[in-house]
Design an enzyme around this catalytic site. Structure first.
Site, mmCIF file in Angstrom:
data_model
loop_
_atom_site.group_PDB
_atom_site.id
_atom_site.type_symbol
_atom_site.label_atom_id
_atom_site.label_comp_id
_atom_site.label_asym_id
_atom_site.label_seq_id
_atom_site.Cartn_x
_atom_site.Cartn_y
_atom_site.Cartn_z
ATOM 1 N N ARG A 61 3.178 8.781 -4.357
ATOM 2 C CA ARG A 61 4.262 9.186 -3.460
ATOM 3 C C ARG A 61 5.603 8.552 -3.831
ATOM 4 N NH1 ARG A 61 -0.211 9.201 0.051
ATOM 5 N NH2 ARG A 61 -0.001 6.951 0.193
ATOM 6 N N GLU A 98 -6.620 -6.601 -0.623
ATOM 7 C CA GLU A 98 -7.353 -7.267 0.453
ATOM 8 C C GLU A 98 -8.763 -7.604 -0.023
ATOM 9 O OE1 GLU A 98 -7.108 -5.018 4.001
ATOM 10 O OE2 GLU A 98 -7.994 -6.588 5.238
HETATM 11 P P1 5GP Z 1 1.434 -1.954 0.493
HETATM 12 O O1 5GP Z 1 1.114 -2.194 -0.942
HETATM 13 O O2 5GP Z 1 2.872 -2.286 0.826
HETATM 14 O O3 5GP Z 1 0.465 -2.591 1.425
HETATM 15 O O4 5GP Z 1 1.230 -0.405 0.772
HETATM 16 C C1 5GP Z 1 2.200 0.531 0.411
HETATM 17 C C2 5GP Z 1 1.605 1.577 -0.469
HETATM 18 O O5 5GP Z 1 0.532 2.219 0.191
HETATM 19 C C3 5GP Z 1 2.627 2.642 -0.799
HETATM 20 O O6 5GP Z 1 2.505 3.006 -2.154
HETATM 21 C C4 5GP Z 1 2.272 3.811 0.109
HETATM 22 O O7 5GP Z 1 2.347 5.036 -0.567
HETATM 23 C C5 5GP Z 1 0.854 3.539 0.576
HETATM 24 N N1 5GP Z 1 0.711 3.595 2.046
HETATM 25 C C6 5GP Z 1 0.107 2.670 2.832
HETATM 26 N N2 5GP Z 1 0.106 3.053 4.109
HETATM 27 C C7 5GP Z 1 0.736 4.243 4.150
HETATM 28 C C8 5GP Z 1 1.073 5.159 5.230
HETATM 29 O O8 5GP Z 1 0.794 4.958 6.423
HETATM 30 N N3 5GP Z 1 1.728 6.282 4.874
HETATM 31 C C9 5GP Z 1 2.086 6.546 3.591
HETATM 32 N N4 5GP Z 1 2.756 7.688 3.338
HETATM 33 N N5 5GP Z 1 1.775 5.722 2.563
HETATM 34 C C10 5GP Z 1 1.112 4.586 2.842
#
Ligand code: 5GP
Length: 173
Positions: A61, A98
């Site tokens: 995304r 995690e």
């Molecule tokens: P992080 O690494 O910050 O924990 O998670 C962010 C990554 O996970 C991003 O690349 C994102 O695309 C995806 N992601 C995690 N939760 C969501 C969500 O609720 N919606 C969307 N669109 N992407 C998410």
């Protein structure tokens, strides 16, 4: 154009991809060209006049926002992908999840030493993904100028993990 409320185009999906997770679905925003354009314009406005040589984003995304933003800012776009997806020689970086670890790769000629890099993703949650991208860029000797998101889940405090790099987001929860 100013009347567009971007958060109106984000859909909550309970229990996706796992029970207990409230997933922020960006596809209604992508499906509306005026809302999508407003998002890209607001991102571009924030970085107007800042020194950026290249935009880096991780699949999948992140690509959606990185490519039009790169065109708008007049800079190149470099994809970061899961292992084995990129055809040329790569730099790789493993990071903690995690449970377990994950690895990301980028072409060795994607970012040059000394370049100023803007990192882009659709959403900042725990910050793990963007921190891994930042580490990859810094390993090459380039500088992270900032991190840009459509959405930031403030309650997870991902920005603290990414500090001291600036996190900029259009929608906060
Ligand atoms: P992080 O690494 O910050 O924990 O998670 C962010 C990554 O996970 C991003 O690349 C994102 O695309 C995806 N992601 C995690 N939760 C969501 C969500 O609720 N919606 C969307 N669109 N992407 C998410």
């Amino acid at each position: 154009m100013n009347s567009i409320q971007l958060q109106d185009y984000i859909r909550d999906i309970p229990d996706f991809p796992k029970p207990g997770i409230l997933f922020k679905d960006i596809t209604p925003l992508l499906a509306d060209s005026a809302a999508f354009e407003a998002a890209i314009d607001q991102m571009a406005a924030h970085y107007e006049g800042k020194q950026i040589d290249v935009i880096v984003a991780a699949e999948a995304r992140g690509f959606i926002f990185a490519a039009p933003l790169a065109l708008k800012l007049g800079v190149g776009f470099v994809p970061v992908r899961k292992p084995g997806k990129l055809p040329f020689s790569t730099h790789s970086f493993s990071y903690e999840l995690e449970y377990g670890t994950d690895t990301l790769e980028m072409h060795i000629d994607g970012v040059a030493e000394g370049q100023n890099v803007l990192l882009v993703d659709d959403l900042l949650a725990t910050g793990g993904t963007i921190k891994a991208c930042a580490n990859l860029v810094e390993k090459i000797g380039a500088t992270v100028t900032g991190c840009c998101f459509l959405i930031e889940l403030k309650f997870l405090d991902g920005a603290a993990k990414v500090a001291p790099h600036e996190c900029f987001s259009l929608i906060e929860y």
